[in-house]
Design a protein around this motif. Sequence first.
Motif, PDB file in Angstrom:
ATOM      1  N   MET A 148      28.575  72.540  45.021  1.00  0.00           N
ATOM      2  CA  MET A 148      27.652  73.430  44.332  1.00  0.00           C
ATOM      3  C   MET A 148      28.400  74.247  43.778  1.00  0.00           C
ATOM      4  O   MET A 148      29.770  74.322  43.835  1.00  0.00           O
ATOM      5  CB  MET A 148      26.969  74.323  45.558  1.00  0.00           C
ATOM      6  N   GLU A 149      27.917  74.704  42.623  1.00  0.00           N
ATOM      7  CA  GLU A 149      28.634  75.472  41.491  1.00  0.00           C
ATOM      8  C   GLU A 149      27.583  76.321  40.988  1.00  0.00           C
ATOM      9  O   GLU A 149      26.588  76.241  40.775  1.00  0.00           O
ATOM     10  CB  GLU A 149      29.145  74.419  40.437  1.00  0.00           C
ATOM     11  N   PHE A 150      28.264  77.755  40.604  1.00  0.00           N
ATOM     12  CA  PHE A 150      27.499  78.570  39.784  1.00  0.00           C
ATOM     13  C   PHE A 150      28.056  78.217  38.391  1.00  0.00           C
ATOM     14  O   PHE A 150      29.001  78.539  37.953  1.00  0.00           O
ATOM     15  CB  PHE A 150      27.812  80.121  40.103  1.00  0.00           C
ATOM     16  N   GLN A 151      26.883  77.820  37.408  1.00  0.00           N
ATOM     17  CA  GLN A 151      27.134  77.740  36.117  1.00  0.00           C
ATOM     18  C   GLN A 151      26.857  78.988  35.258  1.00  0.00           C
ATOM     19  O   GLN A 151      25.876  79.493  35.243  1.00  0.00           O
ATOM     20  CB  GLN A 151      26.446  76.462  35.493  1.00  0.00           C
ATOM     21  N   LEU A 152      27.904  79.289  34.429  1.00  0.00           N
ATOM     22  CA  LEU A 152      27.684  80.317  33.558  1.00  0.00           C
ATOM     23  C   LEU A 152      27.439  79.972  32.354  1.00  0.00           C
ATOM     24  O   LEU A 152      28.571  79.648  31.527  1.00  0.00           O
ATOM     25  CB  LEU A 152      28.820  81.400  33.577  1.00  0.00           C
ATOM     26  N   GLU A 153      26.392  80.047  31.519  1.00  0.00           N
ATOM     27  CA  GLU A 153      26.001  79.665  30.111  1.00  0.00           C
ATOM     28  C   GLU A 153      25.979  80.705  29.288  1.00  0.00           C
ATOM     29  O   GLU A 153      24.999  81.596  29.587  1.00  0.00           O
ATOM     30  CB  GLU A 153      24.921  78.698  30.096  1.00  0.00           C
ATOM     31  N   PRO A 154      26.673  81.054  28.122  1.00  0.00           N
ATOM     32  CA  PRO A 154      26.506  82.244  27.349  1.00  0.00           C
ATOM     33  C   PRO A 154      24.990  82.288  26.597  1.00  0.00           C
ATOM     34  O   PRO A 154      24.656  81.261  26.099  1.00  0.00           O
ATOM     35  CB  PRO A 154      27.464  81.865  25.994  1.00  0.00           C
ATOM     36  N   LEU A 155      24.692  83.577  26.466  1.00  0.00           N
ATOM     37  CA  LEU A 155      23.265  83.542  25.636  1.00  0.00           C
ATOM     38  C   LEU A 155      23.824  83.915  24.348  1.00  0.00           C
ATOM     39  O   LEU A 155      24.548  84.452  24.062  1.00  0.00           O
ATOM     40  CB  LEU A 155      22.437  84.777  26.262  1.00  0.00           C
ATOM     41  N   ALA A 156      22.642  83.523  23.505  1.00  0.00           N
ATOM     42  CA  ALA A 156      22.627  83.902  22.070  1.00  0.00           C
ATOM     43  C   ALA A 156      22.589  85.302  21.656  1.00  0.00           C
ATOM     44  O   ALA A 156      23.297  86.059  20.812  1.00  0.00           O
ATOM     45  CB  ALA A 156      21.585  83.216  21.227  1.00  0.00           C
ATOM     46  N   GLU A 157      21.832  86.222  22.469  1.00  0.00           N
ATOM     47  CA  GLU A 157      21.824  87.500  22.552  1.00  0.00           C
ATOM     48  C   GLU A 157      21.717  88.118  23.927  1.00  0.00           C
ATOM     49  O   GLU A 157      21.604  87.749  24.916  1.00  0.00           O
ATOM     50  CB  GLU A 157      20.395  87.987  21.851  1.00  0.00           C
TER      51      GLU A 157
END
Length: 550
Positions: free
Chosen positions: A392-401
């Motif tokens: 299991m992992e928590f994935q952090l993906e940047p948002l455009a805004e």
Amino acid sequence: MPSRRQPTPTHTPPPAPAAPALTRLEVRRLATIETLDLDLPGGFLAFTGETGAGKSIIVDALGLLLGGRGGSDLIRSGTDDLLVTAFFGEQEQSASRRITVQGRSTARLDGEVVAVRELGEWTGERLTIHWQHSAQSLLSPAHQRDLLDRQLPDELAAYIQAYRAWQQATSRLETLRRNERERARQLDLLEFQAKEIGDAAPQAGEEEPLQAELGRLSNLESIAAGAAGALELLSEGEINAAGLIAEAVRSLNSGAKYDETSAQLQTELRTALEAVQAVVGELRSLAEDSAPDPEELERVETRLSLLARLRTKYGPELDDVLEFQARVEQELSALNRDEQDAGTLDAEVERLLQVVRQHGERLGRARAVHAGPLAARLVSVVRELGMPHARMEFQLEPLAEPGPHGLQDVRLVFSANPGEALGSLSEVASGGELSRVMLAISTVLGAGTPAVVFDEVDAGIGGAAALAVAEQLYTLARDRQVLVVTHLAQIAARADHHFKVEKVLQGGRTHTSVRPLSAQERLHEIARMLSGNTSEAALQHAGELLGLSG
């Protein structure tokens, strides 16, 4: 047959089970249940029964109190409605839901009718159900993000506050820009209205005396004629009231010298004569004033006409006109402020955006710090629950805004088998795997409500994994009430209380009942779950399992 293992004198007693949050469940005419009254203790409660006995009917009943779908197909055939009532806490607050064959649903809290949504929200603060095939909350990105953000409430609260301030300023600036032409039109209208009412300067309650004055001025001739007639009768006629009273006073002169009553009556007549004479003076003025003042009449009529026009436009009553004037002045003030603010709001929005980014970066760093250790804790428990190769992992993906909850999307990804890529829970986890992930989350982070229900959390497992699931449920039940529908003896044996769901044929109809088991009955039920029979070997095995769980 071995007896249930007793602790040695030096053995530390296990922690006491949690107190009951859900104290009683009453079900009427739901599916195969005619009547069910079930008192529920605290701790770990296992519900078992043979295949087809309807073990999940308890879960279905509680689901209705959470606002679940309640169609008429749930009503026991041949009856008009179903009713589910649950009692919570020491105060035994009640939640109930009735569904009729016509499809009408009535929800109540402590006997008071409420919306089904309100019932679901209230019950949802006290009870959580983890269904085998519908762990929808865990599939929600918001829920997955919340699992991580529970570890950093201060950073999240600071970000949300900054984001709201930025959004409010942005929204106001957009409104100002979008509505500049409309604002100018509105200003013109409001200024006209304010001037029209302000120039008239209406006063509360002024119409009534003006109407009375208009009535007087319009009827002066009639007033004068009436006064003249009264004057004739009181003083100017050949025979008049003043003269008669004066004659009566003189008639009492001789008697008043010797009789106190006569003297008193004479005094009263003199007083009456003075009053008549005073009235005569006022009547004479009225009788002589028979011609109205044209200017005064025009002034009153003009004022009343102006007030009537204001009432027609801004009324219907004069008090409404005054309230409208106050609102107009407030709106004018707000619009004028907007006009002044528009010039400086651009810079303020940019400044607030920078504050949002600062707090967002701080929140992102905190998430990155906590994501790995939290995922590791969850994986450690999940692997104990029959999925030894789980990742299991928590994935952090940047948002455009910037978004309402930070500068990143947070997603919990999962894989149960070696060689499989990590994927979203909704795509790669089975119903049983989802239930066990929920159990792991409840154990690591807490279940969130005082009572939690697991339906078929043991799907697809056995052996050591079943024992591990049982231990996790037992541990969770030290902190809150846990109800588990299970087909595994290992889990049922670990429970603090064991209930059996049975389906019987009575009078040609099927009836489902639920009852707590005695120690001997529990031994036989565990044996049946292990071997499908209650042979001596099965009973011995069941006794050993209960001893291990003791």
